[in-house]
Design a protein around this motif. Sequence first.
Motif, PDB file in Angstrom:
ATOM      1  N   PHE A 118     -30.639  -3.813 -39.885  1.00 17.91           N
ATOM      2  CA  PHE A 118     -31.558  -3.933 -41.019  1.00 17.91           C
ATOM      3  C   PHE A 118     -32.885  -3.236 -40.734  1.00 17.91           C
ATOM      4  O   PHE A 118     -33.471  -2.600 -41.624  1.00 17.91           O
ATOM      5  CB  PHE A 118     -31.810  -5.409 -41.342  1.00 17.91           C
ATOM      6  CG  PHE A 118     -30.617  -6.114 -41.919  1.00 17.91           C
ATOM      7  CD1 PHE A 118     -29.696  -5.435 -42.688  1.00 17.91           C
ATOM      8  CD2 PHE A 118     -30.411  -7.465 -41.697  1.00 17.91           C
ATOM      9  CE1 PHE A 118     -28.591  -6.071 -43.224  1.00 17.91           C
ATOM     10  CE2 PHE A 118     -29.313  -8.118 -42.219  1.00 17.91           C
ATOM     11  CZ  PHE A 118     -28.395  -7.425 -42.990  1.00 17.91           C
ATOM     12  N   ALA A 119     -33.368  -3.352 -39.487  1.00 18.00           N
ATOM     13  CA  ALA A 119     -34.632  -2.698 -39.135  1.00 18.00           C
ATOM     14  C   ALA A 119     -34.502  -1.179 -39.236  1.00 18.00           C
ATOM     15  O   ALA A 119     -35.413  -0.503 -39.737  1.00 18.00           O
ATOM     16  CB  ALA A 119     -35.050  -3.110 -37.728  1.00 18.00           C
ATOM     17  N   LEU A 120     -33.398  -0.645 -38.763  1.00 21.08           N
ATOM     18  CA  LEU A 120     -33.188   0.808 -38.846  1.00 21.08           C
ATOM     19  C   LEU A 120     -33.052   1.271 -40.295  1.00 21.08           C
ATOM     20  O   LEU A 120     -33.562   2.335 -40.667  1.00 21.08           O
ATOM     21  CB  LEU A 120     -31.938   1.194 -38.054  1.00 21.08           C
ATOM     22  CG  LEU A 120     -32.026   1.055 -36.534  1.00 21.08           C
ATOM     23  CD1 LEU A 120     -30.668   1.294 -35.891  1.00 21.08           C
ATOM     24  CD2 LEU A 120     -33.055   2.038 -35.961  1.00 21.08           C
ATOM     25  N   ILE A 159     -38.324  -6.092 -34.469  1.00 18.50           N
ATOM     26  CA  ILE A 159     -37.812  -4.744 -34.184  1.00 18.50           C
ATOM     27  C   ILE A 159     -38.415  -3.716 -35.143  1.00 18.50           C
ATOM     28  O   ILE A 159     -38.777  -2.602 -34.735  1.00 18.50           O
ATOM     29  CB  ILE A 159     -36.276  -4.737 -34.270  1.00 18.50           C
ATOM     30  CG1 ILE A 159     -35.682  -5.711 -33.245  1.00 18.50           C
ATOM     31  CG2 ILE A 159     -35.726  -3.336 -34.033  1.00 18.50           C
ATOM     32  CD1 ILE A 159     -34.186  -5.923 -33.399  1.00 18.50           C
ATOM     33  N   TYR A 160     -38.532  -4.089 -36.409  1.00 20.25           N
ATOM     34  CA  TYR A 160     -39.083  -3.170 -37.405  1.00 20.25           C
ATOM     35  C   TYR A 160     -40.541  -2.819 -37.092  1.00 20.25           C
ATOM     36  O   TYR A 160     -40.967  -1.669 -37.268  1.00 20.25           O
ATOM     37  CB  TYR A 160     -38.983  -3.800 -38.793  1.00 20.25           C
ATOM     38  CG  TYR A 160     -39.568  -2.959 -39.896  1.00 20.25           C
ATOM     39  CD1 TYR A 160     -38.921  -1.818 -40.345  1.00 20.25           C
ATOM     40  CD2 TYR A 160     -40.780  -3.314 -40.490  1.00 20.25           C
ATOM     41  CE1 TYR A 160     -39.467  -1.042 -41.365  1.00 20.25           C
ATOM     42  CE2 TYR A 160     -41.328  -2.547 -41.501  1.00 20.25           C
ATOM     43  CZ  TYR A 160     -40.663  -1.419 -41.927  1.00 20.25           C
ATOM     44  OH  TYR A 160     -41.211  -0.648 -42.932  1.00 20.25           O
ATOM     45  N   THR A 161     -41.302  -3.792 -36.609  1.00 26.97           N
ATOM     46  CA  THR A 161     -42.690  -3.538 -36.233  1.00 26.97           C
ATOM     47  C   THR A 161     -42.761  -2.520 -35.097  1.00 26.97           C
ATOM     48  O   THR A 161     -43.641  -1.638 -35.082  1.00 26.97           O
ATOM     49  CB  THR A 161     -43.372  -4.845 -35.812  1.00 26.97           C
ATOM     50  OG1 THR A 161     -43.289  -5.795 -36.879  1.00 26.97           O
ATOM     51  CG2 THR A 161     -44.841  -4.611 -35.471  1.00 26.97           C
ATOM     52  N   SER A 162     -41.842  -2.627 -34.143  1.00 30.53           N
ATOM     53  CA  SER A 162     -41.803  -1.649 -33.053  1.00 30.53           C
ATOM     54  C   SER A 162     -41.438  -0.264 -33.560  1.00 30.53           C
ATOM     55  O   SER A 162     -41.970   0.749 -33.087  1.00 30.53           O
ATOM     56  CB  SER A 162     -40.805  -2.096 -31.985  1.00 30.53           C
ATOM     57  OG  SER A 162     -41.220  -3.303 -31.376  1.00 30.53           O
ATOM     58  N   LYS A 199     -34.866   6.112 -31.714  1.00 27.79           N
ATOM     59  CA  LYS A 199     -35.368   4.826 -32.197  1.00 27.79           C
ATOM     60  C   LYS A 199     -34.913   3.651 -31.336  1.00 27.79           C
ATOM     61  O   LYS A 199     -35.734   2.837 -30.895  1.00 27.79           O
ATOM     62  CB  LYS A 199     -34.939   4.617 -33.652  1.00 27.79           C
ATOM     63  CG  LYS A 199     -35.604   5.562 -34.635  1.00 27.79           C
ATOM     64  CD  LYS A 199     -35.213   5.229 -36.063  1.00 27.79           C
ATOM     65  CE  LYS A 199     -35.942   6.137 -37.056  1.00 27.79           C
ATOM     66  NZ  LYS A 199     -35.612   5.807 -38.459  1.00 27.79           N
ATOM     67  N   ILE A 200     -33.611   3.560 -31.102  1.00 23.61           N
ATOM     68  CA  ILE A 200     -33.103   2.415 -30.342  1.00 23.61           C
ATOM     69  C   ILE A 200     -33.645   2.390 -28.916  1.00 23.61           C
ATOM     70  O   ILE A 200     -34.093   1.335 -28.447  1.00 23.61           O
ATOM     71  CB  ILE A 200     -31.560   2.399 -30.363  1.00 23.61           C
ATOM     72  CG1 ILE A 200     -31.060   2.153 -31.794  1.00 23.61           C
ATOM     73  CG2 ILE A 200     -31.014   1.338 -29.411  1.00 23.61           C
ATOM     74  CD1 ILE A 200     -29.555   2.124 -31.927  1.00 23.61           C
ATOM     75  N   PRO A 201     -33.635   3.509 -28.167  1.00 26.46           N
ATOM     76  CA  PRO A 201     -34.227   3.457 -26.812  1.00 26.46           C
ATOM     77  C   PRO A 201     -35.709   3.083 -26.812  1.00 26.46           C
ATOM     78  O   PRO A 201     -36.176   2.390 -25.905  1.00 26.46           O
ATOM     79  CB  PRO A 201     -34.012   4.876 -26.290  1.00 26.46           C
ATOM     80  CG  PRO A 201     -32.832   5.392 -27.045  1.00 26.46           C
ATOM     81  CD  PRO A 201     -32.973   4.813 -28.415  1.00 26.46           C
ATOM     82  N   MET A 202     -36.456   3.515 -27.836  1.00 27.17           N
ATOM     83  CA  MET A 202     -37.888   3.254 -27.839  1.00 27.17           C
ATOM     84  C   MET A 202     -38.229   1.822 -28.253  1.00 27.17           C
ATOM     85  O   MET A 202     -39.348   1.350 -27.998  1.00 27.17           O
ATOM     86  CB  MET A 202     -38.616   4.253 -28.747  1.00 27.17           C
ATOM     87  CG  MET A 202     -38.531   5.687 -28.256  1.00 27.17           C
ATOM     88  SD  MET A 202     -39.633   6.826 -29.114  1.00 27.17           S
ATOM     89  CE  MET A 202     -41.225   6.352 -28.440  1.00 27.17           C
ATOM     90  N   LEU A 245     -35.985  -5.345 -28.260  1.00 31.92           N
ATOM     91  CA  LEU A 245     -34.632  -5.891 -28.175  1.00 31.92           C
ATOM     92  C   LEU A 245     -34.528  -6.895 -27.026  1.00 31.92           C
ATOM     93  O   LEU A 245     -33.874  -7.936 -27.156  1.00 31.92           O
ATOM     94  CB  LEU A 245     -33.627  -4.759 -27.985  1.00 31.92           C
ATOM     95  CG  LEU A 245     -33.456  -3.791 -29.164  1.00 31.92           C
ATOM     96  CD1 LEU A 245     -32.518  -2.656 -28.783  1.00 31.92           C
ATOM     97  CD2 LEU A 245     -32.922  -4.532 -30.381  1.00 31.92           C
ATOM     98  N   VAL A 246     -35.171  -6.582 -25.917  1.00 28.93           N
ATOM     99  CA  VAL A 246     -35.185  -7.512 -24.785  1.00 28.93           C
ATOM    100  C   VAL A 246     -35.890  -8.802 -25.181  1.00 28.93           C
ATOM    101  O   VAL A 246     -35.425  -9.910 -24.862  1.00 28.93           O
ATOM    102  CB  VAL A 246     -35.871  -6.865 -23.564  1.00 28.93           C
ATOM    103  CG1 VAL A 246     -36.092  -7.896 -22.454  1.00 28.93           C
ATOM    104  CG2 VAL A 246     -35.037  -5.706 -23.046  1.00 28.93           C
TER     105      VAL A 246
END
Length: 281
Positions: free
Chosen positions: A75-77, A160-163, A190-193, A198-199
């Motif tokens: 959803f964030a992506l 996650i969306y804020t990041s 996006k996912i790596p950053m 996520l952690v």
Amino acid sequence: MLFFALPIGYAIWLSFRKVQVSGLGLGSGARKEVWAGLENYTDAVTDSELLNGALRVLGYGCIVVPVMLGLALLFALMLDSEKVRLAPFTRLAIFLPYAVPGVVAALLWGFLYLPDVSPFYFVLDRLGLPQPDLLDGGPLYLALSNIAVWGGTGFNMIVIYTSLQAIPAAVYEAAELDGATPLQIALRIKIPMVAPSLVLTFFFSIIATLQVFNEPTTLKPLTNSVSTTWSPLMKVYQDAFGKGDIHAAAAQATIIALATLLLSFGFLRAANRRNKQEAAR
């Protein structure tokens, strides 16, 4: 800090005590609190009900955590995409279930699971489709997990969306100039950053899973499949307020807290070690 330390210290103190009953337990001085040492802890780690509750929570967590975080990331992506429409409304709609109190959410879903009052079962009956009993056996795990996923996905999505919003636009522009597709940008940039987010969400999800209490307790009056000791915290509550043995309950609560601390510390240490290895490369 004092208001956190005092209850914890008192619980630990109670865990090393027990009530000694003399004779029939009647009269002055017939019941007195004495030092128990590690007896309460020994009883706790050998208690089959507590161990079975831990196994049930483990199975519950294996469903909740990956599904909830997977949906939150998806959803964030999607909301971070340039092509999304009505992003503010969609964000609010996904986050709104998190604002519903856990007991209320469990009660609402519980009635939706009951065949006699659920509109879903009415539709399935009209269509001539099977009507599974979601409050019995294996489907019970899915029913409980659904409540947790429905309520927790929105919060994790916002984190996650804020990041994602904090990633500089220049990074995306450079990737597009190199010919990267939106899917490649999502997977490789996006996912790596947003890995730290996520952690963090995984860390919070583990703690919430180990402390599951509201959902099974609320659904218990609706089904016989949920016992009073379905989860470790329910076992603590039952011993403390059902049986009146606060000393055994304090020992069990201390063990649960220590297990949560060790798991959390181990996970964060492994995550930090991996980050350092990647930074060294």
